[in-house]
Design a protein around this motif. Structure first.
Motif, PDB file in Angstrom:
ATOM      1  N   LEU A  14       0.810  -1.216   0.000  1.00 39.30           N
ATOM      2  CA  LEU A  14       0.000   0.000   0.000  1.00 39.30           C
ATOM      3  C   LEU A  14       0.846   1.271   0.000  1.00 39.30           C
ATOM      4  O   LEU A  14       0.505   2.257  -0.658  1.00 39.30           O
ATOM      5  CB  LEU A  14      -0.953  -0.001   1.189  1.00 39.30           C
ATOM      6  CG  LEU A  14      -2.043  -1.086   1.163  1.00 39.30           C
ATOM      7  CD1 LEU A  14      -2.833  -1.083   2.466  1.00 39.30           C
ATOM      8  CD2 LEU A  14      -2.982  -0.873  -0.023  1.00 39.30           C
ATOM      9  N   ARG A  15       1.954   1.256   0.715  1.00 43.81           N
ATOM     10  CA  ARG A  15       2.829   2.433   0.733  1.00 43.81           C
ATOM     11  C   ARG A  15       3.445   2.678  -0.649  1.00 43.81           C
ATOM     12  O   ARG A  15       3.542   3.819  -1.104  1.00 43.81           O
ATOM     13  CB  ARG A  15       3.927   2.270   1.777  1.00 43.81           C
ATOM     14  CG  ARG A  15       3.447   2.370   3.225  1.00 43.81           C
ATOM     15  CD  ARG A  15       4.584   2.076   4.183  1.00 43.81           C
ATOM     16  NE  ARG A  15       4.143   2.083   5.566  1.00 43.81           N
ATOM     17  CZ  ARG A  15       4.390   3.054   6.433  1.00 43.81           C
ATOM     18  NH1 ARG A  15       5.049   4.126   6.026  1.00 43.81           N
ATOM     19  NH2 ARG A  15       3.987   2.987   7.681  1.00 43.81           N
ATOM     20  N   GLN A  18       0.832   4.094  -2.875  1.00 46.89           N
ATOM     21  CA  GLN A  18       0.610   5.509  -2.573  1.00 46.89           C
ATOM     22  C   GLN A  18       1.670   6.365  -3.254  1.00 46.89           C
ATOM     23  O   GLN A  18       1.354   7.394  -3.866  1.00 46.89           O
ATOM     24  CB  GLN A  18       0.646   5.747  -1.066  1.00 46.89           C
ATOM     25  CG  GLN A  18       0.461   7.216  -0.681  1.00 46.89           C
ATOM     26  CD  GLN A  18       0.711   7.466   0.806  1.00 46.89           C
ATOM     27  OE1 GLN A  18       1.289   6.622   1.497  1.00 46.89           O
ATOM     28  NE2 GLN A  18       0.291   8.623   1.285  1.00 46.89           N
ATOM     29  N   THR A  21       0.983   6.650  -6.930  1.00 50.26           N
ATOM     30  CA  THR A  21      -0.092   7.608  -7.203  1.00 50.26           C
ATOM     31  C   THR A  21       0.424   9.034  -7.187  1.00 50.26           C
ATOM     32  O   THR A  21       0.162   9.826  -8.095  1.00 50.26           O
ATOM     33  CB  THR A  21      -1.226   7.469  -6.164  1.00 50.26           C
ATOM     34  OG1 THR A  21      -1.855   6.200  -6.314  1.00 50.26           O
ATOM     35  CG2 THR A  21      -2.266   8.568  -6.343  1.00 50.26           C
ATOM     36  N   GLU A 168      -8.561   9.399  -6.181  1.00 50.44           N
ATOM     37  CA  GLU A 168      -7.369   8.596  -5.843  1.00 50.44           C
ATOM     38  C   GLU A 168      -6.273   9.482  -5.262  1.00 50.44           C
ATOM     39  O   GLU A 168      -5.695   9.175  -4.199  1.00 50.44           O
ATOM     40  CB  GLU A 168      -6.853   7.898  -7.100  1.00 50.44           C
ATOM     41  CG  GLU A 168      -5.526   7.178  -6.904  1.00 50.44           C
ATOM     42  CD  GLU A 168      -4.824   6.853  -8.216  1.00 50.44           C
ATOM     43  OE1 GLU A 168      -3.659   6.412  -8.158  1.00 50.44           O
ATOM     44  OE2 GLU A 168      -5.419   7.054  -9.292  1.00 50.44           O
ATOM     45  N   TYR A 171      -7.161  11.036  -1.746  1.00 50.55           N
ATOM     46  CA  TYR A 171      -7.028  10.082  -0.635  1.00 50.55           C
ATOM     47  C   TYR A 171      -5.563   9.899  -0.246  1.00 50.55           C
ATOM     48  O   TYR A 171      -5.218   9.866   0.945  1.00 50.55           O
ATOM     49  CB  TYR A 171      -7.644   8.735  -0.999  1.00 50.55           C
ATOM     50  CG  TYR A 171      -9.122   8.643  -0.715  1.00 50.55           C
ATOM     51  CD1 TYR A 171      -9.602   8.639   0.590  1.00 50.55           C
ATOM     52  CD2 TYR A 171     -10.049   8.561  -1.754  1.00 50.55           C
ATOM     53  CE1 TYR A 171     -10.964   8.554   0.862  1.00 50.55           C
ATOM     54  CE2 TYR A 171     -11.417   8.477  -1.495  1.00 50.55           C
ATOM     55  CZ  TYR A 171     -11.865   8.480  -0.189  1.00 50.55           C
ATOM     56  OH  TYR A 171     -13.210   8.406   0.073  1.00 50.55           O
ATOM     57  N   MET A 172      -4.696   9.751  -1.233  1.00 43.54           N
ATOM     58  CA  MET A 172      -3.280   9.536  -0.939  1.00 43.54           C
ATOM     59  C   MET A 172      -2.658  10.775  -0.293  1.00 43.54           C
ATOM     60  O   MET A 172      -1.802  10.662   0.597  1.00 43.54           O
ATOM     61  CB  MET A 172      -2.535   9.163  -2.218  1.00 43.54           C
ATOM     62  CG  MET A 172      -2.992   7.857  -2.862  1.00 43.54           C
ATOM     63  SD  MET A 172      -3.046   6.447  -1.707  1.00 43.54           S
ATOM     64  CE  MET A 172      -3.360   5.092  -2.868  1.00 43.54           C
ATOM     65  N   VAL A 175      -3.707  10.918   3.436  1.00 43.53           N
ATOM     66  CA  VAL A 175      -2.870  10.058   4.283  1.00 43.53           C
ATOM     67  C   VAL A 175      -1.539  10.750   4.562  1.00 43.53           C
ATOM     68  O   VAL A 175      -1.026  10.709   5.695  1.00 43.53           O
ATOM     69  CB  VAL A 175      -2.640   8.687   3.614  1.00 43.53           C
ATOM     70  CG1 VAL A 175      -1.634   7.868   4.410  1.00 43.53           C
ATOM     71  CG2 VAL A 175      -3.959   7.936   3.483  1.00 43.53           C
ATOM     72  N   GLU A 182      -0.589   6.381  10.773  1.00 41.23           N
ATOM     73  CA  GLU A 182       0.213   5.176  10.531  1.00 41.23           C
ATOM     74  C   GLU A 182       0.143   4.205  11.710  1.00 41.23           C
ATOM     75  O   GLU A 182       0.192   2.982  11.528  1.00 41.23           O
ATOM     76  CB  GLU A 182       1.675   5.556  10.260  1.00 41.23           C
ATOM     77  CG  GLU A 182       1.894   6.444   9.055  1.00 41.23           C
ATOM     78  CD  GLU A 182       1.601   5.768   7.723  1.00 41.23           C
ATOM     79  OE1 GLU A 182       1.394   4.537   7.709  1.00 41.23           O
ATOM     80  OE2 GLU A 182       1.577   6.472   6.690  1.00 41.23           O
ATOM     81  N   ASP A 202      -3.612   2.825   6.243  1.00 32.52           N
ATOM     82  CA  ASP A 202      -3.779   1.768   5.244  1.00 32.52           C
ATOM     83  C   ASP A 202      -5.205   1.706   4.716  1.00 32.52           C
ATOM     84  O   ASP A 202      -5.433   1.395   3.543  1.00 32.52           O
ATOM     85  CB  ASP A 202      -3.376   0.411   5.823  1.00 32.52           C
ATOM     86  CG  ASP A 202      -1.867   0.202   5.825  1.00 32.52           C
ATOM     87  OD1 ASP A 202      -1.162   1.019   5.198  1.00 32.52           O
ATOM     88  OD2 ASP A 202      -1.396  -0.778   6.435  1.00 32.52           O
ATOM     89  N   ARG A 205      -5.442   4.418   2.177  1.00 36.37           N
ATOM     90  CA  ARG A 205      -4.644   4.048   1.003  1.00 36.37           C
ATOM     91  C   ARG A 205      -5.409   3.033   0.155  1.00 36.37           C
ATOM     92  O   ARG A 205      -5.431   3.120  -1.074  1.00 36.37           O
ATOM     93  CB  ARG A 205      -3.308   3.442   1.436  1.00 36.37           C
ATOM     94  CG  ARG A 205      -2.293   4.411   2.002  1.00 36.37           C
ATOM     95  CD  ARG A 205      -0.947   3.737   2.204  1.00 36.37           C
ATOM     96  NE  ARG A 205       0.021   4.629   2.826  1.00 36.37           N
ATOM     97  CZ  ARG A 205       0.440   4.525   4.088  1.00 36.37           C
ATOM     98  NH1 ARG A 205      -0.015   3.551   4.858  1.00 36.37           N
ATOM     99  NH2 ARG A 205       1.327   5.372   4.564  1.00 36.37           N
ATOM    100  N   ARG A 206      -6.047   2.064   0.838  1.00 34.94           N
ATOM    101  CA  ARG A 206      -6.778   1.033   0.112  1.00 34.94           C
ATOM    102  C   ARG A 206      -7.981   1.639  -0.618  1.00 34.94           C
ATOM    103  O   ARG A 206      -8.254   1.276  -1.772  1.00 34.94           O
ATOM    104  CB  ARG A 206      -7.248  -0.052   1.091  1.00 34.94           C
ATOM    105  CG  ARG A 206      -8.042  -1.213   0.509  1.00 34.94           C
ATOM    106  CD  ARG A 206      -7.288  -2.003  -0.530  1.00 34.94           C
ATOM    107  NE  ARG A 206      -7.643  -1.581  -1.880  1.00 34.94           N
ATOM    108  CZ  ARG A 206      -7.091  -2.086  -2.985  1.00 34.94           C
ATOM    109  NH1 ARG A 206      -6.153  -3.010  -2.894  1.00 34.94           N
ATOM    110  NH2 ARG A 206      -7.452  -1.665  -4.167  1.00 34.94           N
TER     111      ARG A 206
END
Length: 230
Positions: A14-15, A18, A21, A168, A171-172, A175, A182, A202, A205-206
């Motif tokens: 996921l990181r 991110q 993206t 997308e 959202y990133m 985070v 985290e 996470d 990110r998802r």
């Protein structure tokens, strides 16, 4: 289509996704989307907040609803005429129906998760922003998505791809703005329907990756629609 790298139901870093993206440009928005983003900023503030993402998810379901409905119309039209239906038409209809159902479900779980987290964090909105504005915006977007589909399905697919690309990236970036997430565990009764994540970071990110997949589905819709025009 094979050239779209979907991530749903796959184990991914996921990181790393991110980072991918944030290194990728956002799709260019048309005037309709730019106006909608500006309206959300004016009504809900220019900062990235959970209430703004709640509105994104309220709106996000409607194009897929229009596409599912469009798929059923294709079935009716192609199977009630003098010549036999083409397989490419049936494939397009099935794509729209399946995509519409699955994507609406995915977006509604996003909405329910975000509202549950808002509730847990004590983020209360007044009647105007919680009830009145979302319903007005949803009703407007409901008819807009159907008009876009009626005018030109390819326009509808491309506009939604740009909308999902925006979501997308937002959202990133959200985070990125909350490093404390985290180490913040996340619990929700809606994980009965959505993959449970180990941290708040996470989870978002998802959700952001889901939006990327929706963007790819929309672009795939353009490709498939072109095939039916041949």
């Amino acid at each position: 289509m094979d050239h779209y790298e979907y991530t749903m139901d796959k184990a991914v870093d996921l990181r790393a996704e991110q980072k991918k993206t944030l290194e990728t440009p956002v799709m260019k928005a048309n005037l309709i989307l730019k106006s909608m983003y500006l309206m959300m900023d004016i009504l809900y503030g220019f900062k990235r907040t959970l209430p703004k993402f709640m509105i994104i998810e309220v709106l996000a379901r409607y194009p897929y609803w229009a596409w599912e409905n469009g798929g059923y119309k294709i079935v009716t039209k192609s199977h009630t005429r003098s010549r036999w239906a083409k397989r490419v038409e049936s494939n397009m209809a099935l794509f729209l129906i399946d995509l519409g159902r699955e994507s609406q479900d995915n977006e509604q779980w996003h909405l329910m998760l975000i509202q549950d987290i808002m509730k847990q964090k004590g983020l209360h909105l007044g009647w105007f922003k919680k009830v009145f504005l979302p319903r007005i915006m949803a009703g407007t977007y409901y008819y807009l998505t159907r008009i876009m589909w009626w005018m030109n399905p390819a326009w509808s697919f491309r506009m939604n791809a740009a909308f999902e690309s925006h979501a997308e990236h937002e959202y990133m970036k959200l985070v990125l703005e909350h490093p404390e997430w985290e180490d913040e565990p996340v619990e929700s009764e809606y994980f009965e329907f959505y993959p449970k994540q180990k941290s708040m970071a996470d989870l978002f990110r998802r959700i952001g990756l889901d939006e990327r997949d929706h963007m790819y589905h929309s672009l795939e819709g353009v490709d498939r629609w072109k095939e039916t025009r041949v």
